[in-house]
Motif scaffolding. Structure first.
Motif: not given
Ligand SMILES: *[C@@H]1O[C@H](CO)[C@@H](O)[C@H](O)[C@H]1NC(C)=O
Ligand SMILES: *[C@@H]1O[C@H](CO)[C@@H](O)[C@H](O)[C@H]1NC(C)=O
Ligand SMILES: *[C@@H]1O[C@H](CO)[C@@H](O)[C@H](O)[C@H]1NC(C)=O
Ligand SMILES: *[C@@H]1O[C@H](CO)[C@@H](O)[C@H](O)[C@H]1NC(C)=O
Length: 303
Positions: A105-115, A136-150
């Motif tokens: 992140a330092k090298k590339f000037g990146a923001a770091v976020v974590s969900l 509602y606990l599944s990797s499929k729901q979790a992937l959409f969580d990431l998309a919505v968060f993004r």
């Protein structure tokens, strides 16, 4: 007549191994968070929250739950630096560790976020974990969580920077289960990322994965395998005759479900091989079995 010498040696190993591995699920690697003592272990531990959709697959159900996340902007090259999304997996997500992603992140000037992953840590849609509530606990729901968060995070960043419709380059990162999520996220939402790092990613789900345990037996070698199998057999016998006593011996008197108890027992051995410590498990286990045999099978230190 007590045959518990073998079990007691195994108990020591169980205590040893669990204190180091936090009962890590057997097929999943735990995060590499050993940071040198004179630098900070975390980039941030400041909790942030957003309202996540509970069921991404229902057009009618609009329930939300509070999902925890973190952001670290010290290295961010405003306004167009990349954004690194560090995906959290099957454990509480208590901050952004100061590991090699911080270096990148330092090298590339990146923001770091974590969900945080839904149903872990503080990102709990329900107060109790009944089977019904776990639907509602599944990797499929979790992937959409990431998309919505993004999308949410990009928009709030744009808002902060007084702009609309701008996209920073996003990269996703994960290890083990979250590594699989990282790879799947890139495949499923190619328009939402420029790249994915999927470290030790367990992308192939195998139902009833008994080959894993067969490999443990092979790695153990004939003698240690036999000792481990005997341990399991002795514990199973005692579970049938005096459940409470054998669980108490392992400090697990409060564990009601026998399956959970047997799982932890088997897992304590399995993770010794997965994490490269057969030398801590096999010699004492085999020695204990041998010692018990030579003593005529009578004496047991613990009982
Ligand atoms: C470690 O964290 C503290 C508190 O967040 C901060 O004041 C300090 O500058 C940090 N040190 C380094 C080396 O980053
Ligand atoms: C989440 O929802 C609650 C309740 O509806 C609301 O008070 C809060 O402002 C929302 N938070 C965000 C970040 O939108
Ligand atoms: C965004 O706009 C507001 C109002 O015009 C201004 O007060 C603020 O300083 C601006 N922020 C940035 C980061 O340019
Ligand atoms: C799991 O696999 C083992 C070995 O192939 C088999 O004996 C067992 O019946 C399977 N269990 C389930 C629930 O499928």
């Amino acid at each position: 007549m007590m045959k518990l010498a073998l079990i007691s040696t195994f108990l020591f190993f169980l205590l040893f191994s669990t204190s180091h591995a936090h009962l890590a699920p057997r097929t999943l690697l735990h995060s590499f968070s050993k940071i040198s003592t004179n630098s900070n272990r975390s980039l941030t531990t400041k909790e942030l929250w957003f309202n996540q959709t509970l069921d991404h697959y229902s057009p009618f159900d609009h329930h939300k739950f509070q999902q925890r996340y973190y952001e670290f902007l010290d290295y961010f090259r405003v306004p167009d630096g990349p954004i690194f999304l560090k995906i959290c997996g099957e454990s509480s997500c208590d901050g952004i560790a100061n590991d090699y992603i911080g270096v990148l992140a330092k090298k590339f000037g990146a923001a770091v976020v974590s969900l945080e992953h839904r149903y872990y840590g503080k990102s709990l849609p329900f107060k109790s974990t009944t089977t019904e509530n776990l639907r509602y606990l599944s990797s499929k729901q979790a992937l959409f969580d990431l998309a919505v968060f993004r999308q949410y995070y990009q928009e709030s960043l744009n808002l902060k920077l007084n702009r609309t419709g701008v996209e920073n380059p996003w990269f996703v990162f994960g290890v083990s289960y979250s590594g699989a999520l990282s790879a799947w996220f890139r495949l499923k939402f190619p328009h939402l990322t420029c790249g994915s790092l999927a470290s030790s990613a367990v992308v192939l789900a195998v139902y009833n994965y008994s080959e894993f345990d067969q490999q443990i037996g092979e790695s153990a070698g004939a003698e240690c395998k036999a000792a481990l199998q005997e341990t399991t057999q002795l514990v199973e016998e005692r579970l049938a005759s005096n459940k409470k006593a054998v669980k108490t011996l392992f400090g697990a008197a409060g564990l009601e479900i026998d399956g959970d108890f047997l799982y932890f027992l088997a897992d304590a051995a399995a993770i010794a091989f997965q994490y490269g410590n057969p030398d801590k498990l096999c010699p004492p286990t085999c020695a204990s079995k041998e010692g018990w045999r030579r003593s005529g099978g009578g004496i047991c230190k613990i009982c």
